[in-house]
Design a protein around this motif. Structure first.
Motif, short mmCIF file in Angstrom:
data_model
loop_
_atom_site.label_atom_id
_atom_site.label_comp_id
_atom_site.label_asym_id
_atom_site.label_seq_id
_atom_site.Cartn_x
_atom_site.Cartn_y
_atom_site.Cartn_z
N LYS A 4 0.72 -1.25 -0.04
CA LYS A 4 0.02 -0.10 0.03
C LYS A 4 0.88 1.13 0.08
CE LYS A 4 -3.35 3.00 0.67
NZ LYS A 4 -4.14 3.62 -0.54
N ALA A 5 1.85 1.36 0.99
CA ALA A 5 2.71 2.51 0.82
C ALA A 5 3.49 2.57 -0.52
CB ALA A 5 3.96 2.19 2.00
N ALA A 6 4.03 1.56 -1.12
CA ALA A 6 4.73 1.60 -2.38
C ALA A 6 3.74 2.01 -3.29
CB ALA A 6 5.09 0.35 -2.73
N HIS A 7 2.45 1.67 -3.33
CA HIS A 7 1.60 2.18 -4.42
C HIS A 7 1.33 3.72 -4.16
CE1 HIS A 7 -2.07 2.55 -6.94
NE2 HIS A 7 -2.76 3.17 -5.80
N ASP A 8 1.15 4.14 -3.23
CA ASP A 8 0.84 5.43 -2.78
C ASP A 8 2.18 6.28 -3.07
OD1 ASP A 8 -1.57 4.73 -1.93
OD2 ASP A 8 -0.97 5.22 0.18
N MET A 23 13.09 14.81 -10.13
CA MET A 23 12.58 14.82 -8.65
C MET A 23 13.63 14.35 -7.73
SD MET A 23 9.68 12.34 -8.34
CE MET A 23 9.68 12.17 -6.61
N ARG A 24 13.86 14.63 -6.52
CA ARG A 24 14.78 14.20 -5.78
C ARG A 24 14.18 13.50 -4.36
NH1 ARG A 24 19.68 17.58 -5.64
NH2 ARG A 24 19.02 18.32 -3.48
N MET A 25 14.51 12.17 -3.98
CA MET A 25 14.09 11.59 -3.01
C MET A 25 15.08 11.21 -2.00
SD MET A 25 11.51 8.96 -5.01
CE MET A 25 10.86 8.05 -3.38
N ILE A 26 14.68 10.91 -0.78
CA ILE A 26 15.50 10.35 0.25
C ILE A 26 15.03 9.21 1.08
CG2 ILE A 26 16.42 10.99 2.76
CD1 ILE A 26 16.30 13.69 2.05
N PHE A 27 15.80 8.05 1.19
CA PHE A 27 15.35 6.79 1.56
C PHE A 27 16.06 6.34 2.92
CE2 PHE A 27 14.88 6.88 -3.15
CZ PHE A 27 13.70 6.21 -3.39
N ALA A 28 15.24 5.87 3.81
CA ALA A 28 15.85 5.10 4.93
C ALA A 28 16.12 3.68 4.72
CB ALA A 28 14.36 4.93 6.05
N ALA A 29 17.39 3.33 5.24
CA ALA A 29 17.67 1.95 5.25
C ALA A 29 17.53 1.18 6.54
CB ALA A 29 19.12 1.99 4.94
N ALA A 30 16.50 0.48 6.30
CA ALA A 30 16.36 -0.42 7.56
C ALA A 30 15.44 -1.71 7.27
CB ALA A 30 15.57 0.53 8.58
N GLU A 35 10.02 -4.25 2.60
CA GLU A 35 8.83 -5.06 1.90
C GLU A 35 8.33 -3.81 1.01
OE1 GLU A 35 4.30 -5.75 3.07
OE2 GLU A 35 5.78 -7.00 3.87
N MET A 36 8.45 -2.39 1.52
CA MET A 36 7.82 -1.46 0.49
C MET A 36 8.94 -1.38 -0.49
SD MET A 36 8.99 2.02 -0.33
CE MET A 36 9.72 2.78 1.23
N ILE A 37 10.17 -1.11 -0.34
CA ILE A 37 11.07 -1.05 -1.33
C ILE A 37 10.92 -1.99 -2.43
CG2 ILE A 37 13.50 -1.22 -2.06
CD1 ILE A 37 14.09 0.39 0.69
N GLU A 38 10.70 -3.26 -2.20
CA GLU A 38 10.44 -4.32 -3.05
C GLU A 38 9.44 -3.99 -3.83
OE1 GLU A 38 12.22 -7.65 -4.99
OE2 GLU A 38 12.97 -6.46 -3.29
N ALA A 39 8.11 -3.54 -3.16
CA ALA A 39 7.03 -3.40 -3.91
C ALA A 39 7.05 -2.31 -4.75
CB ALA A 39 5.69 -3.23 -3.03
N LEU A 40 7.76 -1.13 -4.35
CA LEU A 40 8.25 -0.13 -5.16
C LEU A 40 8.96 -0.05 -6.42
CD1 LEU A 40 7.58 3.11 -5.22
CD2 LEU A 40 9.95 3.39 -4.07
N ILE A 41 9.81 -1.20 -6.41
CA ILE A 41 10.69 -1.56 -7.49
C ILE A 41 9.85 -2.19 -8.76
CG2 ILE A 41 12.30 -3.23 -8.38
CD1 ILE A 41 14.03 -2.50 -5.84
N PHE A 70 24.70 1.48 5.64
CA PHE A 70 23.15 1.83 4.93
C PHE A 70 23.24 2.08 3.27
CE2 PHE A 70 21.65 3.62 9.28
CZ PHE A 70 21.10 2.20 9.52
N ALA A 71 24.44 2.79 2.96
CA ALA A 71 24.51 2.84 1.50
C ALA A 71 24.72 1.43 1.06
CB ALA A 71 25.91 3.72 1.33
N VAL A 72 25.39 0.52 1.55
CA VAL A 72 25.53 -0.81 1.02
C VAL A 72 23.80 -1.44 1.02
CG1 VAL A 72 26.47 -3.06 1.10
CG2 VAL A 72 27.79 -0.98 1.56
N TRP A 73 23.22 -1.30 1.99
CA TRP A 73 22.02 -2.16 2.17
C TRP A 73 21.22 -1.61 1.19
CZ3 TRP A 73 16.76 -0.96 2.88
CH2 TRP A 73 16.08 -2.05 3.61
N LEU A 74 21.12 -0.15 0.96
CA LEU A 74 20.07 0.30 -0.21
C LEU A 74 20.77 0.16 -1.47
CD1 LEU A 74 19.33 3.77 1.59
CD2 LEU A 74 17.56 2.20 0.73
#
Length: 232
Positions: A4-8, A23-30, A35-41, A70-74
Motif C-alpha cells: 500500500k505504501a509503495a503504491h501511494d 525530482m529528488r528522494m531520500i530513503f531510509a535503510a532498515a 517490503e515497501m522498497i521491493e513493492a516500489l521497484i 546503509f549505503a550498501v544496504w540500499l
C-alpha cells in the motif's frame, strides 16, 4: 502495508514527474523498509532516470563494503536495481564532519520532493535519537552519538551480532532537514514499534519522542500494520 505504501509513493512519483523534469528522494535503510522498497521497484511506469536518490544516515567506523552500511544496504535492495539519474551516498571516511558538510550542500542544491522514512524503537527518525534530537537544529547534516536503545535495536533487527559491534557514532540528516521535504511517507511495521508509534501519535510533541514532530508536517502519511498500530 508495504504494498500500500509503495503504491501511494508510486502515484506521488508519477504525479510529480508529470509536472517536472526531475525530482529528488531520500530513503531510509532498515529492515522495516524492505517490503515497501521491493513493492516500489515492482510498480510500473516510474521513470527512475529522472530521480536523484539520497539516504538519511550512515554509521561511522564501518568498512566501506560492510553489509551493515546503509549505503550498501540500499545499493543492494534499491539503488543498483533501478536506473536512478544519480545516487548520492554518505561517505564518512576520513573527516566525517567534512562529509556531513558535503552532503548538506548536495541536499541543498534543490528541493527534496519525497522522504521515505521509518520510526525507531526509541522514536527516532533518521539517527535523531532523543538525546540529540533538535526540532530547531541549525545544521542539515551532523555527527551524532547513538544511544543504547537505538544500538540495541540494530542487534534485535539482526543487523549486528551484539551491542559491542554496533558503531557508537553516525552521520544523520537532522529533523529540520527531513521536514523541509514536500511529502513524507513513514512506514512502521512490527510490535516492537507500537509504543513509539503511540507516543508519536498521541503524546506531546517533544524530543523525548522525536517522531512526534511528524505531526507538524503538512503532508506526512503513516503506514502501520496490526502489530505496530497502538489503536488496533
Amino acid at each position: 502495508m508495504g504494498r500500500k505504501a509503495a503504491h501511494d509513493i508510486a502515484v506521488e512519483i508519477r504525479t510529480r514527474l508529470a509536472h517536472a523534469a526531475a525530482m529528488r528522494m531520500i530513503f531510509a535503510a532498515a529492515p522495516s523498509q524492505a517490503e515497501m522498497i521491493e513493492a516500489l521497484i515492482a510498480e510500473p511506469d516510474i521513470d527512475w532516470r529522472r530521480i536523484t536518490a539520497f539516504h538519511m544516515d550512515e554509521y561511522i567506523g564501518l568498512p566501506a563494503g560492510a553489509p551493515q552500511r546503509f549505503a550498501v544496504w540500499l545499493r543492494e535492495r534499491l539503488f543498483d536495481r533501478v536506473p536512478f539519474a544519480a545516487v548520492h551516498s554518505i561517505l564518512p571516511e576520513g573527516d566525517p564532519h567534512a562529509a556531513a558538510s558535503r552532503y548538506a550542500a548536495l541536499l541543498d542544491a534543490a528541493p527534496i520532493d519525497i522522504v521515505c522514512l521509518g520510526i525507531g524503537v526509541n522514536g527516532h527518525i533518521a539517527f535523531n535519537d532523543p538525546p540529540v534530537a533538535d526540532f530547531a537544529d541549525p545544521q542539515d547534516v551532523k555527527i551524532v552519538e547513538l544511544d543504547e536503545v537505538c544500538r540495541q535495536q540494530q542487534v534485535d533487527d539482526d543487523c549486528f551480532p551484539d551491542l559491542a559491534a554496533v558503531p557508537e557514532q553516525a552521520v544523520t540528516l537532522t529533523i529540520p532537514r527531513l521536514l523541509r521535504a514536500e511529502r513524507l511517507f513513514c512506514v512502521v511495521p512490527g510490535a516492537h514499534k507500537c509504543v513509539a508509534v503511540g507516543n508519536a501519535l498521541h503524546g506531546p510533541i517533544t524530543t523525548d519522542c522525536p517522531a512526534s514532530v511528524l505531526r507538524r508536517h503538512p503532508d506526512c502519511t503513516l503506514y502501520l500494520d496490526a502489530e505496530s498500530d497502538p489503536d488496533a
